[in-house]
Design an enzyme around this catalytic site. Sequence first.
Site, PDB file in Angstrom:
ATOM      1  N   ASP A  45       0.868  -1.182   0.000  1.00  0.00           N
ATOM      2  CA  ASP A  45       0.000   0.000   0.000  1.00  0.00           C
ATOM      3  C   ASP A  45       0.901   1.226   0.000  1.00  0.00           C
ATOM      4  OD1 ASP A  45      -1.684   2.089   0.608  1.00  0.00           O
ATOM      5  OD2 ASP A  45      -2.670   1.074   2.296  1.00  0.00           O
ATOM      6  N   LEU A  50       7.773   2.529   2.350  1.00  0.00           N
ATOM      7  CA  LEU A  50       8.237   1.500   1.395  1.00  0.00           C
ATOM      8  C   LEU A  50       9.744   1.341   1.593  1.00  0.00           C
ATOM      9  CD1 LEU A  50       6.273   2.812  -1.741  1.00  0.00           C
ATOM     10  CD2 LEU A  50       5.679   0.814  -0.348  1.00  0.00           C
ATOM     11  N   LYS A  94      11.714  13.384  -3.099  1.00  0.00           N
ATOM     12  CA  LYS A  94      12.611  14.406  -2.533  1.00  0.00           C
ATOM     13  C   LYS A  94      13.925  13.771  -2.063  1.00  0.00           C
ATOM     14  CE  LYS A  94      12.819  17.079   1.613  1.00  0.00           C
ATOM     15  NZ  LYS A  94      12.307  16.755   2.930  1.00  0.00           N
ATOM     16  N   TYR A 134     -13.153  11.491  -4.121  1.00  0.00           N
ATOM     17  CA  TYR A 134     -12.213  11.403  -5.252  1.00  0.00           C
ATOM     18  C   TYR A 134     -11.739  12.802  -5.657  1.00  0.00           C
ATOM     19  CZ  TYR A 134     -10.382   9.800  -9.790  1.00  0.00           C
ATOM     20  OH  TYR A 134      -9.581   9.508 -10.868  1.00  0.00           O
ATOM     21  N   LYS A 138      -7.895  14.264  -5.101  1.00  0.00           N
ATOM     22  CA  LYS A 138      -7.016  14.631  -6.221  1.00  0.00           C
ATOM     23  C   LYS A 138      -6.645  16.110  -6.141  1.00  0.00           C
ATOM     24  CE  LYS A 138      -6.802  10.742  -8.703  1.00  0.00           C
ATOM     25  NZ  LYS A 138      -5.563  10.040  -9.023  1.00  0.00           N
ATOM     26  N   TYR A 148       5.449  20.752  -2.510  1.00  0.00           N
ATOM     27  CA  TYR A 148       6.784  20.121  -2.531  1.00  0.00           C
ATOM     28  C   TYR A 148       7.664  20.747  -3.597  1.00  0.00           C
ATOM     29  CZ  TYR A 148       6.651  16.519   1.020  1.00  0.00           C
ATOM     30  OH  TYR A 148       6.643  15.872   2.225  1.00  0.00           O
ATOM     31  N   THR A 164     -10.700   7.712 -19.789  1.00  0.00           N
ATOM     32  CA  THR A 164      -9.775   6.846 -20.531  1.00  0.00           C
ATOM     33  C   THR A 164     -10.386   5.446 -20.610  1.00  0.00           C
ATOM     34  OG1 THR A 164      -7.905   8.103 -19.696  1.00  0.00           O
ATOM     35  CG2 THR A 164      -7.423   5.910 -20.533  1.00  0.00           C
ATOM     36  N   ARG A 175     -17.508   1.829 -14.882  1.00  0.00           N
ATOM     37  CA  ARG A 175     -17.437   2.999 -15.764  1.00  0.00           C
ATOM     38  C   ARG A 175     -18.126   2.683 -17.085  1.00  0.00           C
ATOM     39  NH1 ARG A 175     -11.227   4.620 -14.831  1.00  0.00           N
ATOM     40  NH2 ARG A 175     -11.184   2.393 -14.331  1.00  0.00           N
TER      41      ARG A 175
HETATM   42  N1  UDP Z   1     -23.118   6.189 -17.322  1.00  0.00           N
HETATM   43  C1  UDP Z   1     -24.284   5.694 -17.880  1.00  0.00           C
HETATM   44  N2  UDP Z   1     -24.547   4.369 -17.723  1.00  0.00           N
HETATM   45  C2  UDP Z   1     -23.698   3.509 -17.085  1.00  0.00           C
HETATM   46  C3  UDP Z   1     -22.504   4.016 -16.536  1.00  0.00           C
HETATM   47  C4  UDP Z   1     -22.251   5.369 -16.665  1.00  0.00           C
HETATM   48  O1  UDP Z   1     -25.082   6.431 -18.493  1.00  0.00           O
HETATM   49  O2  UDP Z   1     -24.027   2.317 -17.014  1.00  0.00           O
HETATM   50  C5  UDP Z   1     -22.823   7.631 -17.498  1.00  0.00           C
HETATM   51  C6  UDP Z   1     -22.530   8.360 -16.194  1.00  0.00           C
HETATM   52  O3  UDP Z   1     -23.731   8.798 -15.598  1.00  0.00           O
HETATM   53  C7  UDP Z   1     -21.673   9.510 -16.702  1.00  0.00           C
HETATM   54  C8  UDP Z   1     -20.916   8.901 -17.890  1.00  0.00           C
HETATM   55  O4  UDP Z   1     -21.646   7.738 -18.264  1.00  0.00           O
HETATM   56  O5  UDP Z   1     -22.480  10.561 -17.154  1.00  0.00           O
HETATM   57  C9  UDP Z   1     -19.486   8.502 -17.563  1.00  0.00           C
HETATM   58  O6  UDP Z   1     -19.510   7.745 -16.387  1.00  0.00           O
HETATM   59  P1  UDP Z   1     -18.256   6.980 -15.806  1.00  0.00           P
HETATM   60  O7  UDP Z   1     -18.704   6.237 -14.585  1.00  0.00           O
HETATM   61  O8  UDP Z   1     -17.585   6.205 -16.873  1.00  0.00           O
HETATM   62  O9  UDP Z   1     -17.203   8.091 -15.389  1.00  0.00           O
HETATM   63  P2  UDP Z   1     -17.273   9.635 -14.964  1.00  0.00           P
HETATM   64  O10 UDP Z   1     -16.983  10.380 -16.194  1.00  0.00           O
HETATM   65  O11 UDP Z   1     -18.646   9.953 -14.430  1.00  0.00           O
HETATM   66  O12 UDP Z   1     -16.234   9.733 -13.923  1.00  0.00           O
END
Ligand code: UDP
Length: 297
Positions: A45, A50, A94, A134, A138, A148, A164, A175
């Site tokens: 992790d 490390l 660093k 998230y 980030k 840094y 991506t 996704r």
């Molecule tokens: N999305 C969708 N159906 C799915 C999964 C995702 O319509 O089964 C839509 C989601 O609401 C978003 C877009 O696809 O508007 C991209 O979603 P993803 O989870 O890939 O990543 P995000 O860009 O939201 O981080």
Amino acid sequence: MPSHLCDLILADGHSVIGVDNFLTGNPRNIAHLQGNGRFQFLQADVCQPLPGLPAIDCVIHAASPASPKDYYEYPIETLDVGSIASRNLLEIAKTNGARYLVTSTSECYGDPLEHPQVETYWGNVNPVGPRSCYDESKRFAEAITMAYHRKHGVRTNIARIFNTYGPRMKLNDGRVVPQFLDQALHGKPITIYGDGLQTRSFCYVSDLVRGLYLLSQSEERYPVNVGNPVELTMLEFAQRIQRLTGSASRIVHEPLPQDDPKRRRPDITKARSILGWEPVVSLEDGLKQTIAYFQST
Ligand code: UDP
């Protein structure tokens, strides 16, 4: 994505030490590197010390859950990996006098009020919504990276990665690309969240890692967008998937998740000018490669 970046760096003649705790990653993605004398792997992790690392000349922090489904399930780990692990890895950079690149995200722009998104836009992020684990992680990762650099002179880079896709994603990743492909290839209904008029811009993984690698060698300290500027609605995307897979799956609508960004498209003027980089793989070709991968696994 990190396994593809390892492949590229190894192909360029360097040695790589990969570190992953496989919270959301898959050991299968690096199985082909076993036996490569220039690749070492530590299952660990990156939030933890490390010890025993050899001298390193570049640290790339690409650890984090990245799918909304995964970071809803692991919100604390997601916050830790942007904060504690960033601190940990920046210290390693660093101490080694090494370069440092962090993979940040278009989520820093939240549900953007400016379109397309330019690096100078500060974003529209809900700090307490379900995506904040998230987004804010980030954003902290970017802030500590700049700290840094400013305080200790670490040679840092910040990549803001847009959506991506490509081989080695999990079919149940959640996704939209793997989700629609899973549904289309297995005759399940294609689930569009909301009306499907929200947009995204999809970058093929080989284009992305080439951009990251170029950025890791540059002297640019401020964030650089790395993504494909071809934008389409999720409805158009679902239809494209239906056509490419020849699927008879029908489209169904499900509720839109809270704070789902309405539009997203990178302005890549900066990457074009300072890195001489732009995507070369079309959505059609990238999806064909990805479909072939999912059909073969
Ligand atoms: N999305 C969708 N159906 C799915 C999964 C995702 O319509 O089964 C839509 C989601 O609401 C978003 C877009 O696809 O508007 C991209 O979603 P993803 O989870 O890939 O990543 P995000 O860009 O939201 O981080």
